[in-house]
Scaffold this active site. Structure first.
Site, PDB file in Angstrom:
ATOM      1  N   CYS A 199      24.501  63.540  48.027  1.00  0.00           N
ATOM      2  CA  CYS A 199      24.210  65.047  47.863  1.00  0.00           C
ATOM      3  C   CYS A 199      24.970  65.720  46.462  1.00  0.00           C
ATOM      4  O   CYS A 199      24.623  66.384  45.634  1.00  0.00           O
ATOM      5  CB  CYS A 199      24.597  65.847  49.094  1.00  0.00           C
ATOM      6  SG  CYS A 199      23.811  65.157  50.614  1.00  0.00           S
ATOM      7  N   ASP A 233      52.571  35.350  30.527  1.00  0.00           N
ATOM      8  CA  ASP A 233      53.441  35.200  29.349  1.00  0.00           C
ATOM      9  C   ASP A 233      54.894  34.877  29.981  1.00  0.00           C
ATOM     10  O   ASP A 233      55.264  35.046  31.222  1.00  0.00           O
ATOM     11  CB  ASP A 233      53.890  36.624  28.820  1.00  0.00           C
ATOM     12  CG  ASP A 233      54.964  36.668  27.780  1.00  0.00           C
ATOM     13  OD1 ASP A 233      54.831  35.927  26.826  1.00  0.00           O
ATOM     14  OD2 ASP A 233      55.697  37.513  27.863  1.00  0.00           O
TER      15      ASP A 233
END
Length: 752
Positions: free
Chosen positions: A14, A445
């Site tokens: 809706c 890393d």
């Protein structure tokens, strides 16, 4: 763009249709209406009455903000209340404050008003939504009582009153659905409301008022429960946004004045009393206390703070009074940016959701066709009863309602984002949440991620103690290089007073040359001492440091080596346990990417338990390696901010170690707001649960519909079974999705 909260949105489908209607208005091209957050964003030039008319057609409404005069008055009273409370007596500054806020504040009025808009709109939204909910509950309760009365009347044989009572009950609980569906039929638009309207009209037409009324009541209950589930997810998100402070005590020329948070600027001095929220990012000028930073980092353990320490806006001062120099206006603070990103995150749709929405557009018309075939084929070709198969066709329409299917994803996504955000893990959208749950490879890393990013001296070799430490300190104390800081920390620990360097010259690729007490010294890597003739014992000692993966800093004069520092980056205490937990959680491959040399990388890899490592990588090499890894699975790259940006961007999912830093928040798809990896396994676990719940919800929604449809073959499907199957699926997927918000004891990650 103006932003409004919207009440009464009955379903995701809706909301999407309302958005399309609003877009067709003048200046409506950029309008957006989100079912998830209940927010409407429209161009300021749009006619608000036309927007409200469209919303009213579906039972929705704007939560209008208070008037400008009311907002100003409210702001003034709050400031006085807070200030009076703090001082007890009147203060001349109060008069100035009242005067300043009595009229427009030319410097900050727009922002202040926007801030008040948000507060008032939020309050009005809650009030209006509560009233709307109460109205729906009352109507459903009255309808249920009327339905019971009709059943009783039918049992007592009062035939004339029965139909009227059934009709009244059906109208009370289903009139909005009926009117929307009728309007859709005139436009040949087929959606959930259209299905229900046709089913109600058909049931009434064949005289089955009892089941028609039950369908209306149960569908109304279904819509209410559907909205209630989404509200619970929104409330969880709103609790995060509640972390934002509203006021601050500003200190000007010794006077304390309570002001709106939006009026603060960089450089202002504020007083934060025990129990109060710190208004914005800054640094402590005076006072000591412990600070709860859970709103930023998700860490429940308070952090001790002293003068000079940085603090985050939104964190809570626990004990002593603090005077804080504000570094950023609130809208630029870490918390404000986090909350903005969290709000944006709930608006994004995942590929799964987009597929479901596309599917639903074709699915509803298909259901209408199937229902027509069920109604027509048996009577026309198999000599079936028209009444019986019309009834079966109407039941198929109800079974075909796609509410549960459409709801299978959004509540789970919002709940998952909110749960992670409460845990200090910022996921920038449903797409990234879904991707986080699909990871099978993680690339780390090294520096600042698996290690602390703060080198320290592990071992020293000293051949001239009288000069080694003092000269090294003279050369390094003015440097900001991480290795220089490591050397200075070691000298501080030993209590060595550095000498004075007369001149320092950088030598590319080697280190530095400096003059100390009239003598020239060189400090740097092995190349800096390459011209010296080193004895076998010295070479062996240096080789031993290298074998252990230590970075060397050598100090020499023109004749001999004075000594060497062996420096390493300390491995984070939780790294090994996190890697182990990630493997248990389904990450099949862990990789470390580093620019450091191979021996150091090997030592860190062995200590942390990662599967493999690649050393000596430049930023472009990391990008290439991430792309290679992505060829074999879904890859996440974890780095500590802007330095790893290329690799983070190249991965399927970029994860940054943030602790609230601007660069990390901007760079990655996911930000760990702590200074460690401890929350990562839980974030992945939550994301996997979200993905699993979405798949499960889709299977349940489709499975129950399939079972119900199969009942049409022997003619066993009834209207009440149809609506119960649809409502049952909707309630079930909602409850399963909301289970994500529940913390299970013993499952939270711990640092070890």
């Amino acid at each position: 763009m103006r932003e409004y909260r919207v009440t009464g949105l009955s379903c995701a489908n809706c909301a999407e249709e309302l958005e399309q209607e609003i877009k067709r208005l003048s200046h409506g091209e950029t309008a957006t209406l989100s079912y998830r957050s209940g927010k409407l964003r429209i161009d300021e030039r749009m006619a608000l009455d036309q927007v409200e008319r469209i919303l009213r057609s579906d039972g929705a409404a704007l939560a209008r903000p208070a008037s400008l005069e009311e907002r100003n008055g409210h702001s003034t009273r709050q400031a006085h209340g807070g200030s009076d409370h703090g001082h007890g007596e009147s203060n001349p500054a109060h008069g100035d404050h009242s005067h300043a806020h009595g009229g427009p504040d030319h410097a900050h009025s727009d922002h202040d008003h926007a801030h008040d808009d948000h507060d008032h709109a939020h309050s009005d939204h809650d009030h209006a939504h509560g009233a709307s909910n109460r109205r729906i509950v009352v109507l459903l309760a009255v309808s249920a009582l009327l339905y019971g009365a009709a059943l009783l009347a039918e049992h007592l044989g009062i035939g004339k009153a029965v139909i009227a009572i059934y009709a009244a009950a059906a109208l009370l609980s289903g009139y909005t659905t009926f009117l929307r569906g009728l309007k859709n039929l005139t436009k040949l638009k087929f959606n959930i409301d259209t299905l229900m309207t046709v089913a109600l009209v058909g049931a009434a037409a064949i005289g089955d008022w009892k089941e028609a009324t039950l369908v209306a009541i149960l569908f109304g209950l279904n819509e209410w429960l559907e909205g209630l589930g989404m509200d619970k997810a929104r409330q969880s998100m709103a609790s995060l946004l509640g972390a934002a402070p509203k006021e601050a005590t500003k200190v000007t020329d010794g006077a304390e004045l309570v002001v709106p948070i939006a009026s603060l600027r960089a450089g202002d001095l504020v007083l934060v009393k025990p129990g109060e929220k710190i208004p914005s990012d800054g640094a402590i000028e005076s006072g000591r206390s412990s600070v709860n930073e859970a709103a930023i980092t998700g860490e429940s353990i308070p952090v001790d703070k002293a003068p000079g320490d940085g603090v985050f806006g939104g964190s809570i001062n626990n004990e002593g009074a603090l005077r804080i120099r504000i570094a950023k206006a609130y809208e630029d603070s870490s918390l404000a940016r986090i909350l903005h990103l969290v709000e944006e995150a709930q608006e994004t749709k995942t590929p799964t959701e987009l597929f479901i929405n596309r599917f639903a557009k074709y699915y509803t018309p298909l259901v209408m066709i199937v229902a027509a075939l069920v109604f027509l084929v048996p009577p026309l070709l198999l000599d079936g009863s028209w009444t019986k198969w019309l009834y079966q066709g109407l039941a198929v329409l109800i079974v075909g309602c796609p509410c549960a299917l459409i709801l299978s994803s959004p509540i789970a996504i919002v709940s998952g984002i909110a749960r992670n955000a409460r845990n200090g893990v910022l996921v920038k959208g449903g797409v990234h949440l879904e991707q986080l749950g699909r990871l099978d490879t993680l690339a780390f890393d090294k520096t600042g991620t698996l290690t602390e990013g703060q080198p320290y001296v592990v071992e020293t070799i000293v051949y001239d103690e009288a000069r080694f430490y003092a000269v090294a300190g003279a050369i390094e104390r003015g440097s900001a290089h991480p290795l220089a800081r490591a050397v200075m920390r070691e000298l501080d620990r030993l209590g060595v007073a550095p000498a004075d360097a007369e001149e320092i010259v950088a030598i590319p690729g080697q280190g530095v040359r400096a003059v100390v007490a009239g003598e020239t010294f060189r400090l740097g890597n092995e190349e800096s001492a390459a011209a010296l003739s080193l004895g076998e014992e010295t070479r062996s000692a240096i080789l031993g440091l290298k074998e252990r993966g230590l970075t060397l800093v050598l100090l020499s004069d023109d004749r001999r080596l004075l000594g060497a520092f062996g420096i390493a980056d300390r491995i984070r205490e939780e790294s090994r346990s996190v890697v182990r937990e990630l493997r248990r959680g389904g990450i099949r491959r862990t990789v470390m990417l580093t620019g450091d040399h191979a021996k150091t990388a090997a030592q860190v890899a062995e200590a942390t338990g990662v599967d493999e490592y690649f050393a000596g990588l430049l930023p472009e090499d990391k990008v290439r390696k991430v792309k290679e890894l992505a060829a074999g699975g879904t890859v996440g790259m974890i780095g500590d901010g802007i330095n790893d940006a290329p690799a983070l961007a190249s991965a399927d999912l970029g994860i940054a170690m943030g602790k609230g830093t601007d660069s990390a928040i901007e760079t990655a798809d996911v930000v760990l707001m702590q200074d460690h990896l401890g929350k990562l396994p839980e974030a992945i676990r939550i994301s996997r649960r979200v993905n699993g719940i979405i798949r499960f919800n889709i299977a349940v929604a489709m499975g129950l519909k399939l079972i119900a449809l199969l009942l049409t073959i022997p003619g066993w499907l009834t209207l009440w079974i149809a609506i119960l199957s649809d409502m049952g699926a909707t309630v079930f997927v909602t409850l399963v999705s909301l289970s994500l918000l529940i913390r299970r004891p013993g499952r939270e990650p711990t640092r070890s």
